[in-house]
Design an enzyme around this catalytic site. Structure first.
Site, PDB file in Angstrom:
ATOM      1  N   GLU A 111       9.388  -4.043  10.314  1.00  0.00           N
ATOM      2  CA  GLU A 111       9.797  -2.747   9.752  1.00  0.00           C
ATOM      3  C   GLU A 111      10.369  -1.836  10.835  1.00  0.00           C
ATOM      4  OE1 GLU A 111       6.912  -0.950   7.135  1.00  0.00           O
ATOM      5  OE2 GLU A 111       8.047   0.923   6.995  1.00  0.00           O
ATOM      6  N   ASP A 121       0.836  -1.207   0.000  1.00  0.00           N
ATOM      7  CA  ASP A 121       0.000   0.000   0.000  1.00  0.00           C
ATOM      8  C   ASP A 121       0.872   1.260   0.000  1.00  0.00           C
ATOM      9  OD1 ASP A 121       0.835  -0.213   2.606  1.00  0.00           O
ATOM     10  OD2 ASP A 121      -1.154  -0.051   3.505  1.00  0.00           O
ATOM     11  N   SER A 122       2.206   1.056  -0.037  1.00  0.00           N
ATOM     12  CA  SER A 122       3.119   2.179  -0.312  1.00  0.00           C
ATOM     13  C   SER A 122       2.833   2.730  -1.709  1.00  0.00           C
ATOM     14  CB  SER A 122       4.573   1.727  -0.195  1.00  0.00           C
ATOM     15  OG  SER A 122       4.792   0.550  -0.943  1.00  0.00           O
TER      16      SER A 122
HETATM   17  O1  KIV Z   1       3.589  -1.123   1.615  1.00  0.00           O
HETATM   18  C1  KIV Z   1       4.764  -1.507   1.565  1.00  0.00           C
HETATM   19  O2  KIV Z   1       5.531  -1.191   0.648  1.00  0.00           O
HETATM   20  C2  KIV Z   1       5.249  -2.331   2.653  1.00  0.00           C
HETATM   21  C3  KIV Z   1       6.705  -2.634   2.684  1.00  0.00           C
HETATM   22  C4  KIV Z   1       7.447  -1.459   3.202  1.00  0.00           C
HETATM   23  C5  KIV Z   1       7.018  -3.845   3.464  1.00  0.00           C
HETATM   24  O3  KIV Z   1       4.507  -2.733   3.501  1.00  0.00           O
END
Ligand code: KIV
Length: 277
Positions: free
Chosen positions: A195, A57-58
């Protein structure tokens, strides 16, 4: 005569599965995971041999330009996941359940995850949280949906934390995280993301559970590493946490190439004869 066989070359399997990741942990082969959101990039990352592609969701930050991951909807995530799944031949593809699609109760989470599995062809989902999401993990796993947990800095809770600083530096929070990891494993998670936590805690969790642990800012001892591909490839320039290593400087290359294109158009150097009909 020895009957011992060498461990299978798990990094070379034609299709990575959750079982492959388990075997990689057992054989001590580090797992390489990156994020992906679109067909063209996913094709390149998969072709390069990455083990896991996470439709994170990044996408909210790097694709949509939002400040947090919270605005991302299930429909938007499903669209990104469909694009990535279409591109992948080898990598295991996972999709983040976005904020507000699984926290209500495990029934809501199940219907979100079923949509993901039916509409995208992804191989599993990732969801953020510890103890409170244990019943949800249990329900999803019972329905046959592989679940990756996510502990430490959980960006969907940014409004509760207030900052993106390192988590679990204090003993009490570290112990809670360790306990959460154990509970998620018991509930059936096939792997965990940790994280932005101290490296020694990353190591302690990795040793405490049998499932693969993938770190992002969690030190070198975890069973694998994940980065947001835009950070690793240098497409983002204004996000520079300590845990990011830049493997390319695509921002610079794209800027230079675009400037060259503009110059060629202005000078009528493009198109040339060979580029014309
Ligand atoms: O949403 C994302 O990109 C993530 C990663 C940072 C693990 O959860």
């Amino acid at each position: 005569m020895s009957t011992q066989t060498s461990p299978p070359d798990v990094a070379d399997v034609p299709r990575v599965t959750t079982q492959t990741l388990k075997e990689m942990k057992a054989a001590g082969v580090p797992i390489a995971m990156l994020t992906a959101y679109d067909y063209t990039s996913a094709r390149l990352l998969d072709g390069a041999g990455v083990d896991v592609l996470l439709v994170g969701d990044s996408a909210s930050n790097v694709m949509a330009g939002n400040e947090t991951t919270l605005p991302m909807t299930l429909d938007q995530m499903i669209y990104h996941a469909q694009c990535v799944v279409r591109a992948c031949e080898r990598a295991l593809v996972l999709m983040d359940l976005p904020f507000g699609t699984f926290q209500g109760d495990s029934k809501e989470a199940l219907s979100s995850a079923i949509r993901v599995m039916k509409e995208t062809g992804a191989h599993g989902v990732k969801l953020e949280g510890g103890e409170p999401v244990v019943p949800t993990v249990d329900r999803l796993v019972t329905a046959g949906i592989p679940v990756m947990g996510h502990l430490g800095l959980t960006p969907q809770s940014i409004n509760q934390f207030g900052t993106y600083t390192v988590r679990a530096r204090e003993e009490e929070e570290a112990e809670q995280l360790l306990e959460d990891a154990r509970r998620l494993e018991e509930a059936g998670c096939f792997a965990l993301v940790l994280e932005k936590i101290p490296a020694d805690l990353g190591e302690a969790v990795t040793e405490a559970v049998d499932i693969p642990v993938i770190g992002i800012g969690a030190g070198a001892a975890t069973d694998g590493q994940v980065l947001v591909s835009h950070d690793a490839l240098g497409l983002t320039t204004d996000f520079n946490p300590r845990f990011v290593r830049r493997y390319a400087n695509l921002a610079e290359q794209i800027t230079e190439a675009t400037q060259q294109y503009i110059e060629d158009v202005r000078n009528r150097d493009f198109p040339g004869e060979e580029e014309s009909y």
